[in-house]
Design a protein around this motif. Structure first.
Motif, PDB file in Angstrom:
ATOM      1  N   CYS A   1      31.431 -95.786 -42.915  1.00 23.67           N
ATOM      2  CA  CYS A   1      31.993 -97.021 -42.362  1.00 23.67           C
ATOM      3  C   CYS A   1      32.892 -96.721 -41.168  1.00 23.67           C
ATOM      4  O   CYS A   1      32.839 -97.414 -40.138  1.00 23.67           O
ATOM      5  CB  CYS A   1      32.794 -97.770 -43.436  1.00 23.67           C
ATOM      6  SG  CYS A   1      31.788 -98.582 -44.701  1.00 23.67           S
ATOM      7  N   ARG A   2      33.714 -95.685 -41.295  1.00 28.74           N
ATOM      8  CA  ARG A   2      34.603 -95.310 -40.190  1.00 28.74           C
ATOM      9  C   ARG A   2      33.809 -94.847 -38.974  1.00 28.74           C
ATOM     10  O   ARG A   2      34.099 -95.215 -37.829  1.00 28.74           O
ATOM     11  CB  ARG A   2      35.570 -94.214 -40.640  1.00 28.74           C
ATOM     12  CG  ARG A   2      36.749 -94.714 -41.466  1.00 28.74           C
ATOM     13  CD  ARG A   2      37.792 -93.633 -41.644  1.00 28.74           C
ATOM     14  NE  ARG A   2      37.305 -92.558 -42.508  1.00 28.74           N
ATOM     15  CZ  ARG A   2      37.455 -92.536 -43.818  1.00 28.74           C
ATOM     16  NH1 ARG A   2      38.076 -93.549 -44.431  1.00 28.74           N
ATOM     17  NH2 ARG A   2      36.982 -91.537 -44.540  1.00 28.74           N
TER      18      ARG A   2
ATOM     19  N   GLY B   1      32.039 -98.025 -37.618  1.00 31.63           N
ATOM     20  CA  GLY B   1      32.788 -99.267 -37.484  1.00 31.63           C
ATOM     21  C   GLY B   1      32.145-100.402 -38.255  1.00 31.63           C
ATOM     22  O   GLY B   1      32.162-101.563 -37.816  1.00 31.63           O
TER      23      GLY B   1
ATOM     24  N   THR C   1      31.018-102.344 -42.227  1.00 34.65           N
ATOM     25  CA  THR C   1      31.594-102.768 -43.498  1.00 34.65           C
ATOM     26  C   THR C   1      30.514-102.761 -44.576  1.00 34.65           C
ATOM     27  O   THR C   1      29.365-103.126 -44.326  1.00 34.65           O
ATOM     28  CB  THR C   1      32.203-104.174 -43.380  1.00 34.65           C
ATOM     29  OG1 THR C   1      33.113-104.201 -42.287  1.00 34.65           O
ATOM     30  CG2 THR C   1      32.958-104.555 -44.645  1.00 34.65           C
TER      31      THR C   1
ATOM     32  N   ASN D   1      26.381-103.279 -40.740  1.00 37.82           N
ATOM     33  CA  ASN D   1      27.057-103.725 -41.948  1.00 37.82           C
ATOM     34  C   ASN D   1      26.029-103.864 -43.071  1.00 37.82           C
ATOM     35  O   ASN D   1      24.906-104.321 -42.831  1.00 37.82           O
ATOM     36  CB  ASN D   1      27.739-105.076 -41.710  1.00 37.82           C
ATOM     37  CG  ASN D   1      28.729-105.015 -40.559  1.00 37.82           C
ATOM     38  OD1 ASN D   1      29.814-104.460 -40.691  1.00 37.82           O
ATOM     39  ND2 ASN D   1      28.346-105.582 -39.418  1.00 37.82           N
TER      40      ASN D   1
ATOM     41  N   ALA E   1      34.531-108.911 -41.412  1.00 40.30           N
ATOM     42  CA  ALA E   1      35.565-108.112 -42.079  1.00 40.30           C
ATOM     43  C   ALA E   1      35.856-106.830 -41.308  1.00 40.30           C
ATOM     44  O   ALA E   1      34.990-106.303 -40.598  1.00 40.30           O
ATOM     45  CB  ALA E   1      35.107-107.766 -43.496  1.00 40.30           C
ATOM     46  N   PRO E   2      37.078-106.300 -41.439  1.00 37.69           N
ATOM     47  CA  PRO E   2      37.392-105.000 -40.832  1.00 37.69           C
ATOM     48  C   PRO E   2      36.489-103.919 -41.423  1.00 37.69           C
ATOM     49  O   PRO E   2      36.018-104.050 -42.560  1.00 37.69           O
ATOM     50  CB  PRO E   2      38.855-104.771 -41.202  1.00 37.69           C
ATOM     51  CG  PRO E   2      39.386-106.119 -41.566  1.00 37.69           C
ATOM     52  CD  PRO E   2      38.235-106.881 -42.134  1.00 37.69           C
ATOM     53  N   PRO E   3      36.227-102.841 -40.678  1.00 35.05           N
ATOM     54  CA  PRO E   3      35.379-101.771 -41.203  1.00 35.05           C
ATOM     55  C   PRO E   3      35.932-101.174 -42.494  1.00 35.05           C
ATOM     56  O   PRO E   3      37.149-101.082 -42.675  1.00 35.05           O
ATOM     57  CB  PRO E   3      35.386-100.732 -40.072  1.00 35.05           C
ATOM     58  CG  PRO E   3      35.709-101.508 -38.842  1.00 35.05           C
ATOM     59  CD  PRO E   3      36.645-102.591 -39.287  1.00 35.05           C
TER      60      PRO E   3
END
Length: 347
Positions: free
Chosen positions: A111-112, A115, A117, A88, A322-324
């Motif tokens: 990011c995808r 995984g 952020t 991250n 946080a979500p990715p």
């Protein structure tokens, strides 16, 4: 991990070294002079047992949960490498609000893949040009216009390179090639703030333009105590930009950024260090004015570096949780202090 050790990056290392909830595992540096040394030695504190490196691969191999990117320049390609490796990333420059920016796809894909952020912030853009104005709009309505003003006295700021290259202080006056590039860089940054504020206000963003720029010249040669930068007589000792953002024909946001290396440069310029550093005024119902500054006796520019460092560190927990994906302050929970130490003296 901490990437680079300029004025803010070095402060990040000092704060992370004593942080009760976070562990510093690696430090990336830019210059050969700083490489291969103990990170504590580089930033002026006792040894940390962390050897600095110039290799991003070595840093990635440490597999930290998060990285703070504090380079003087924005580098989406390197940031994407970190994200794709599952790290991250928070950056203090660039990437504040990615909608429509050319690097958006690169960073979102990274990011995808990892995984991870990505988020950005800081002082300007950040505190004065979007975060504080957006926060204040939650306490009023019928917002017609926002004025956001930063007036910093930077004599004690620790980085000569940032004062010279990022603000133009100590350079000859005039619309030189460097001044034009500097103006373009600041307009790019303010565009992110303007887009974010428009999104928060639920109005379309049309454009932003630099509507004024003024400089004030030093009348005598001074050497700044914080950075050692020499500002020769006749060179720029103060600079003030103004940008205006529009939604259709209506101006909804005006941002002013004044930076002075010398006090009492003339009418309208900062006279004392006691004047507020930041002021936000909302033409709204009810109208609001908020000022933010330092207690008397505080070396304002050094405190400004500390403010940016504290913000970077305080964001990390929310960033990891946080979500990715690529996020902004509009997507994160309210950020609060991550290292409260009740009853202890302020470090």
């Amino acid at each position: 991990m901490q990437c680079f050790t300029g004025g803010v990056g070095a402060e990040n290392v000092r704060r992370l070294a004593r942080h009760p909830r976070m562990e510093l595992v690696g430090v990336l540096v830019h210059s050969a002079e700083k490489a291969g040394r103990d990170a504590g030695d580089v930033v002026g504190i006792p040894p940390l047992g962390i050897t600095t490196t110039r290799s991003l691969d070595e840093i990635i191999a440490l597999a930290p949960d998060a990285a703070i990117w504090s380079a003087q320049g924005y580098d989406p390609a390197s940031i994407a490498r970190l994200l794709a490796a599952g790290i991250n990333v928070y950056t203090g420059l660039g990437g504040y609000f990615l909608d429509g920016e050319p690097e958006q796809a690169l960073l979102a894909d990274a990011c995808r893949a990892g995984g991870a952020t990505f988020a950005a912030g800081g002082n300007i853009p950040g505190l004065i040009s979007d975060v504080l104005p957006i926060f204040l709009t939650g306490y009023t309505g019928s917002v017609r216009h926002i004025d956001a003003v930063q007036r910093n006295h930077v004599a004690h700021y620790p980085s000569a390179a940032q004062l010279r290259d990022g603000l133009g202080l100590g350079l000859p006056p005039g619309e030189t090639e460097s001044a034009t590039a500097l103006d373009a860089g600041w307009l790019w940054l303010m565009t992110s703030s303007a887009r974010m504020v428009a999104a928060a206000l639920h109005v379309p963003f049309t454009r932003i333009e630099q509507t004024d720029k003024r400089t004030a010249l030093a009348t005598e040669t001074v050497t700044l105590p914080g950075s050692g930068l020499t500002v020769e007589a006749g060179t720029v000792a103060g600079v003030r930009w103004t940008w205006t953002a529009y939604s259709g024909p209506s101006a909804y946001l005006t941002i002013t950024n004044e930076q002075t290396a010398v006090l009492k440069l003339g009418a309208g310029w900062r006279e004392t260090e006691r004047e507020p550093a930041w002021t936000v005024e909302l033409d709204a119902s009810p109208p609001l004015v908020a000022t933010l500054s330092w207690p008397e006796g505080t070396a304002a520019a050094a405190a400004n570096a500390q403010l940016n460092a504290a913000r970077a560190i305080n964001v990390l927990a929310a960033l990891v949780a946080a979500p990715p994906g690529c996020v902004s302050v509009l997507d994160l929970p309210m950020i609060t202090s991550s290292d409260t130490v009740l009853g202890e003296a302020t470090p």
